[in-house]
Design an enzyme around this catalytic site. Structure first.
Site, PDB file in Angstrom:
ATOM      1  CD  GLU A 165      -2.807  -1.339   2.378  1.00  0.00           C
ATOM      2  OE1 GLU A 165      -3.991  -1.662   2.267  1.00  0.00           O
ATOM      3  OE2 GLU A 165      -2.242  -1.202   3.489  1.00  0.00           O
ATOM      4  CG  ASP A 194     -12.249  -8.139   0.107  1.00  0.00           C
ATOM      5  OD1 ASP A 194     -11.150  -7.651   0.372  1.00  0.00           O
ATOM      6  OD2 ASP A 194     -13.201  -8.097   0.894  1.00  0.00           O
TER       7      ASP A 194
END
Ligand code: ADE
Length: 225
Positions: A13, A193
């Site tokens: 990230e 997701d």
């Protein structure tokens, strides 16, 4: 020019930002790395807090105390909790809250907030950054707790109780710590997701692309200010 603190939980990230920034100093506090330097000529401190709310709370306080950052942006990935928010769409926090702390506790005990409100100024900049990159973005509530959400029972009860846009495991405590220190903050999360039974598989397919997309929005925000 204000100094910006940027937090990601995982290496994937923050990698894109680390590659782009000019690092002039690297310090460790409490096991967290802090990369001090510039991005597009603007002063930033980039850090990696690890997964979970305790890690992110501790890291945020260090960012404020040791580096005097004036804005905090959290970048990363999340599980969608809305049908119209798809994989690799982006959620910008309107506000954040802990989904594993009772609402009456939030209201009645310090710091007496049911949710922590994100900076309007940073939201506007992020909306522009997403538009410039043709990224589908949504503004909504982001909720966090100490678990990976991957089943329908928990998913449904979170939706019923919080009306959230997405769920992850760090941002409510970043917002919480920013609030008690009076520092404007924004959470940017790209969807990896749907926080359902497929989540582990979907997550492993999309964590990198979603993590990089979110970081690229932070980069564009920094460039534009
Ligand atoms: N981060 C990304 N997906 C997540 C999920 N389904 N639950 C908690 N945190 C997440």
């Amino acid at each position: 020019m204000k100094k910006i603190g940027i937090i990601g939980a995982m290496q994937i990230e923050i990698d894109l930002l680390l590659d782009k920034m000019e690092v002039v100093d690297e310090l460790m506090y409490a096991g967290f790395p802090f990369y001090v330097g510039t991005l597009y000529g603007k002063e930033i401190v980039l850090t990696r807090c690890g997964v979970g709310k305790v890690n992110s709370a501790s890291c945020t306080q260090i960012l404020i105390d040791k580096f005097n950052v004036e804005y905090i942006i959290n970048t990363g990935i999340a599980g969608s909790l809305k049908d119209n928010i798809g994989i690799c769409d982006v959620v910008l926090s309107s506000d954040v809250t802990h989904h594993d702390v009772r609402k009456d506790q939030m209201r009645n005990l310090f710091p007496f907030q049911e949710t922590f409100i994100a900076s309007e100024e940073l939201i506007k900049l992020a909306v522009k950054a997403c538009a410039s990159k043709d990224i589908n973005c949504h503004i909504g509530r982001i909720i966090s707790g100490e678990c990976f959400v991957e089943n329908h029972e928990l998913r449904s009860s979170l939706i019923k109780n919080y009306s959230p846009a997405c769920v992850e495991m760090e941002s409510s405590s970043i917002g919480h710590v920013a609030f008690i220190n009076n520092i404007p903050f924004l959470i940017i999360r790209s969807i990896s997701d749907n926080a359902d039974e497929e989540a582990i598989n979907t997550y492993s397919n999309f964590e990198k692309i979603a993590g990089e997309q979110s970081a690229s929005i932070v980069s564009e925000i920094v460039r534009s200010i």
